[in-house]
Design a protein around this motif. Structure first.
Motif, PDB file in Angstrom:
ATOM      1  N   THR A  96      -1.956 -11.232  15.041  1.00 50.51           N
ATOM      2  CA  THR A  96      -2.488 -11.824  13.817  1.00 50.51           C
ATOM      3  C   THR A  96      -1.832 -11.187  12.597  1.00 50.51           C
ATOM      4  O   THR A  96      -1.371 -10.043  12.647  1.00 50.51           O
ATOM      5  CB  THR A  96      -4.016 -11.606  13.740  1.00 50.51           C
ATOM      6  N   ASP A  97      -1.813 -11.952  11.504  1.00 49.31           N
ATOM      7  CA  ASP A  97      -1.253 -11.450  10.251  1.00 49.31           C
ATOM      8  C   ASP A  97      -2.338 -10.754   9.434  1.00 49.31           C
ATOM      9  O   ASP A  97      -3.487 -11.197   9.392  1.00 49.31           O
ATOM     10  CB  ASP A  97      -0.653 -12.592   9.433  1.00 49.31           C
ATOM     11  N   SER A  98      -1.956  -9.675   8.756  1.00 50.60           N
ATOM     12  CA  SER A  98      -2.870  -8.960   7.885  1.00 50.60           C
ATOM     13  C   SER A  98      -2.179  -8.737   6.558  1.00 50.60           C
ATOM     14  O   SER A  98      -1.062  -8.211   6.508  1.00 50.60           O
ATOM     15  CB  SER A  98      -3.279  -7.620   8.508  1.00 50.60           C
ATOM     16  N   CYS A  99      -2.853  -9.194   5.495  1.00 47.82           N
ATOM     17  CA  CYS A  99      -2.268  -9.073   4.156  1.00 47.82           C
ATOM     18  C   CYS A  99      -3.129  -8.163   3.291  1.00 47.82           C
ATOM     19  O   CYS A  99      -4.351  -8.097   3.465  1.00 47.82           O
ATOM     20  CB  CYS A  99      -2.147 -10.446   3.503  1.00 47.82           C
ATOM     21  N   VAL A 100      -2.469  -7.479   2.363  1.00 47.21           N
ATOM     22  CA  VAL A 100      -3.156  -6.611   1.413  1.00 47.21           C
ATOM     23  C   VAL A 100      -2.728  -7.023   0.014  1.00 47.21           C
ATOM     24  O   VAL A 100      -1.526  -7.076  -0.302  1.00 47.21           O
ATOM     25  CB  VAL A 100      -2.822  -5.124   1.652  1.00 47.21           C
ATOM     26  N   ALA A 101      -3.742  -7.337  -0.832  1.00 45.56           N
ATOM     27  CA  ALA A 101      -3.472  -7.724  -2.222  1.00 45.56           C
ATOM     28  C   ALA A 101      -3.951  -6.610  -3.152  1.00 45.56           C
ATOM     29  O   ALA A 101      -4.825  -5.814  -2.803  1.00 45.56           O
ATOM     30  CB  ALA A 101      -4.178  -9.032  -2.537  1.00 45.56           C
ATOM     31  N   GLN A 102      -3.356  -6.547  -4.335  1.00 48.14           N
ATOM     32  CA  GLN A 102      -3.761  -5.567  -5.347  1.00 48.14           C
ATOM     33  C   GLN A 102      -4.722  -6.241  -6.316  1.00 48.14           C
ATOM     34  O   GLN A 102      -4.352  -7.151  -7.056  1.00 48.14           O
ATOM     35  CB  GLN A 102      -2.538  -5.025  -6.083  1.00 48.14           C
ATOM     36  N   ILE A 103      -5.998  -5.823  -6.304  1.00 50.88           N
ATOM     37  CA  ILE A 103      -7.021  -6.405  -7.167  1.00 50.88           C
ATOM     38  C   ILE A 103      -7.503  -5.313  -8.122  1.00 50.88           C
ATOM     39  O   ILE A 103      -8.086  -4.309  -7.688  1.00 50.88           O
ATOM     40  CB  ILE A 103      -8.199  -6.950  -6.325  1.00 50.88           C
TER      41      ILE A 103
END
Length: 680
Positions: A229-236
């Motif tokens: 599975t893909d795992s993404c990390v965003a900067q919030i």
């Protein structure tokens, strides 16, 4: 019987047994109303028996009391329970909810928080049973079409029409987190829409778009080598947020709502009641949406993946043990409502692995359950248990077609302790077959029923395992019975009682009741001499009703009289009067004299079953007859050969309204000899 009569019968019964305040509970069998009373001494038995529609009243030990109704007992029961004054009066028969509560109560341990935890899980899923079942049947329909090569169920390039069909069932599973959050919030007594809103925020197009690396340069995505599975990390706001697809997830809303409940109730204590409606939901959302997105969401995903991986490891390293444990555990989880955590793992497996390996062995449990119900149905049909036959038929239909085990469990299995050991053997056999031959998988969440068999792979193995579980449980129940000897004896007694009551109802239907029977214009003049004696209608030996092999007549429920062991087939009229009843079967004749004596001549016992065979009727209804006129010619040898008792019974139906009715027994008689003296 019209509704007015039924209503007056219901009201009359309640009034004469001491009123609604005297009723503890009310149930019914095939023919009788069964009351449990506060004080049986308040019952006016004679008044009850005089009520239209009541065939008799039977006091029982303690404060129990039975009212004999006959075939219309269900209607009368419903009429009584629908009376306004009966509101709040319960049934002694445990409902499904009562059975579940009792089972849960027995299983409660010392740690109340453990019980509360499992109830929280169960009540968060249970209301979704209907839509989950609906979605699983849509999947089953598509799977059947896939099996016949009408469509490719797993293809990604389907037509718009079949994409729309997919949307019909995917809607349930994609938005399941919102539904679970709503139910969980209700369970914890907070605003369910706040729970649904917090979970919904993580499923909006805006949140999903945060994983678009072409749009947001600071979003980084990696691939999980283990789960694929893909795992993404965003900067919030400068903080890293792990992005996940939350469609179909169940652990996240369960954890989130537990935390939300603490926040929500804390805010309720802070804000005055007049502004809570605005500020409590506002601050709950402002606090919990970020907390869920940054912490609870990722943690729930990790937990779900971890549990799924653990179960997958067990299935991969000890498949036989896994396939046996699952069906053996379910019979104890479902009655307590504790099976939903495992169901949640199935959803996690499908979401993360693309398939599930729990539902296959679980099918062995379901079909063992349905097989036990089929065994009960077989016995109920064999033993003519009307009530159990109806219960088992409905439960079996719900199971085989809908995959729902609760009607079988709560309606039958938990009420008869002998069923569970036999059902568990079926679970063991089905699970063993599944494990030995490598296990069963499915790529869709489906209730295990006949309709969903095509969604399991390999299909032949699954079909064999559930068939083995079904047949094993069914055969064991049939061979050894589902009742203890005491329950079986009680069941036999109830069946005999019902047959006797129904025979009484049939006999009364054949009895004279019409005081104003139409007489042909050319009939002889009415006889004015009072009736003082009833003569023998057939030649034979006269016996007391106590010696008649029919409980209805022997109990004198139809009146005083005699039995005659016949020696000749000629049946004549025992009194002068009008024939009020002449059934097509020819086995009975009701005669009413001009001074109101009502006489029933009943040829043989249960001979109505012959449907006219062995009887040659010589008269018709409303015909006037004199003493000695031929009523019918009966073939008593033929009656005996058919397996029926030829004893001919003569009773005075309205014995209670006469001054005296005195039988004369012990003699050999010919037609015309006196057998009963009456004083009108």
């Amino acid at each position: 019987m019209g509704s007015t009569t039924q209503r007056s019968t219901a009201e009359g019964i309640v009034a004469e047994i001491g009123g609604p305040g005297n009723i503890v509970s009310l149930t019914h069998c095939a023919t009788r109303l069964r009351f449990v009373l506060n004080d049986a001494g308040l019952v006016d038995q004679k008044a009850v028996e005089a009520i239209p529609g009541v065939m008799g009243a039977v006091p029982q030990s303690g404060d129990r009391f039975q009212v004999v109704i006959g075939g219309a007992v269900q209607t009368t029961f419903n009429q009584i329970m629908n009376l306004p004054e009966m509101a709040g009066i319960g049934k002694s028969q445990l409902s499904d909810a009562d059975v579940k509560a009792a089972a849960r109560g027995k299983a409660r341990g010392k740690a109340a928080w453990v019980d509360g935890f499992f109830e929280y899980l169960s009540d968060s899923f249970r209301p979704l049973l209907g839509v989950l079942l609906g979605a699983s049947l849509i999947i089953a329909f598509a799977a059947v079409l896939d099996a016949f090569h009408v469509i490719d169920f797993r293809a990604t390039d389907k037509s718009a029409s079949w994409i729309f069909v997919d949307a019909m069932w995917r809607s349930v599973f994609y938005f399941l987190p919102i539904m679970v959050a709503y139910n969980a919030a209700k369970k914890l007594n907070i605003d369910p829409w706040v729970g649904a809103t917090v979970m919904g925020a993580l499923m909006t197009p805006e949140f999903i778009s945060l994983s678009d690396t072409t749009r947001f340069a600071d979003t980084v995505c990696t691939t999980n080598a283990t789960l694929g599975t893909d795992s993404c990390v965003a900067q919030i706001f400068g903080l890293p947020m792990q992005l996940n697809g939350y469609g179909g997830q169940v652990f996240v809303p369960l954890i989130m709502v537990a935390v939300l409940a603490l926040v929500y109730k804390g805010l309720v204590r802070i804000f005055p009641a007049n502004i809570q409606m605005v500020f409590v939901p506002f601050f709950s959302m402002v606090i919990m949406i970020p907390v869920t997105a940054f912490f609870i969401g990722p943690m729930g995903i990790w937990m779900g993946n971890g549990l799924g991986s653990g179960m997958a490891w067990m299935n991969g390293h000890a498949p036989i043990l896994f396939a046996i444990i699952i069906p053996l555990v379910y019979p104890f989880l479902v009655p307590l409502g504790l099976h939903w955590p495992l169901n949640a793992l199935m959803l996690v497996n499908i979401q993360t692995l693309g398939y599930d390996f729990i539902q296959g062995p679980m099918g062995a449990w379901n079909f063992a359950c349905f097989g036990a119900t089929a065994g009960v149905l077989f016995i109920a049909m064999r033993d003519k248990e009307v009530e159990m036959r109806a219960t088992a038929t409905g439960a079996l239909a719900a199971g085989l077609l809908g995959g729902i085990s609760e009607p079988s469990l709560y309606g039958i299995h938990l009420r008869f302790k002998r069923i569970y050991p036999r059902m568990l053997v079926g679970c063991l056999v089905g699970g063993l077959i599944t494990g030995i031959f490598g296990g069963v998988q499915t790529s869709a969440f489906a209730f295990t029923s006949l309709l969903t068999i095509p969604v399991f792979s390999p299909l032949p193995l699954y079909a064999i395992s559930i068939a083995a579980a079904f047949v094993t449980a069914m055969v064991l129940v049939i061979i050894s019975d589902y009742r203890t000897p005491e329950q079986k004896a009680e069941s036999f007694e109830n069946r005999q009682q019902a047959e006797s009551d129904l025979a009484l109802e049939a006999a009364r239907a054949a009895a004279p009741t019409d005081a104003s029977a139409d007489v042909p214009t050319d009939a002889p003049a009415a006889v004015s001499t009072p009736t003082a004696v009833i003569v023998a209608p057939v030649a034979g030996h006269v016996v007391s009703l106590d010696e008649v092999a029919d409980k209805v007549f022997a109990s004198r429920a139809l009146g005083e009289g005699v039995g005659i062991l016949p020696t000749d087939g000629r049946v004549t009229s025992p009194v002068a009067g009008v024939l009020v009843t002449v059934p097509a079967s020819g086995h009975a004749f009701g005669i009413k004299t001009d001074d109101g004596v009502e006489v029933l001549v009943h040829i043989g016992i249960d001979t109505v079953q012959l449907q006219g065979k062995c009887f040659d009727v010589a008269v018709k209804k409303r015909q006037r007859v004199a003493i000695g006129d031929l009523l019918a010619t009966a073939d008593f040898e033929g009656i005996r050969d058919a397996g029926y008792d030829p004893t001919t019974i003569v009773v005075v139906i309205n014995s209670k309204t006469l001054t005296s009715v005195t039988p004369k027994t012990g003699d050999d008689v010919v037609p015309g000899d006196p057998i009963i003296a009456v004083a009108p």
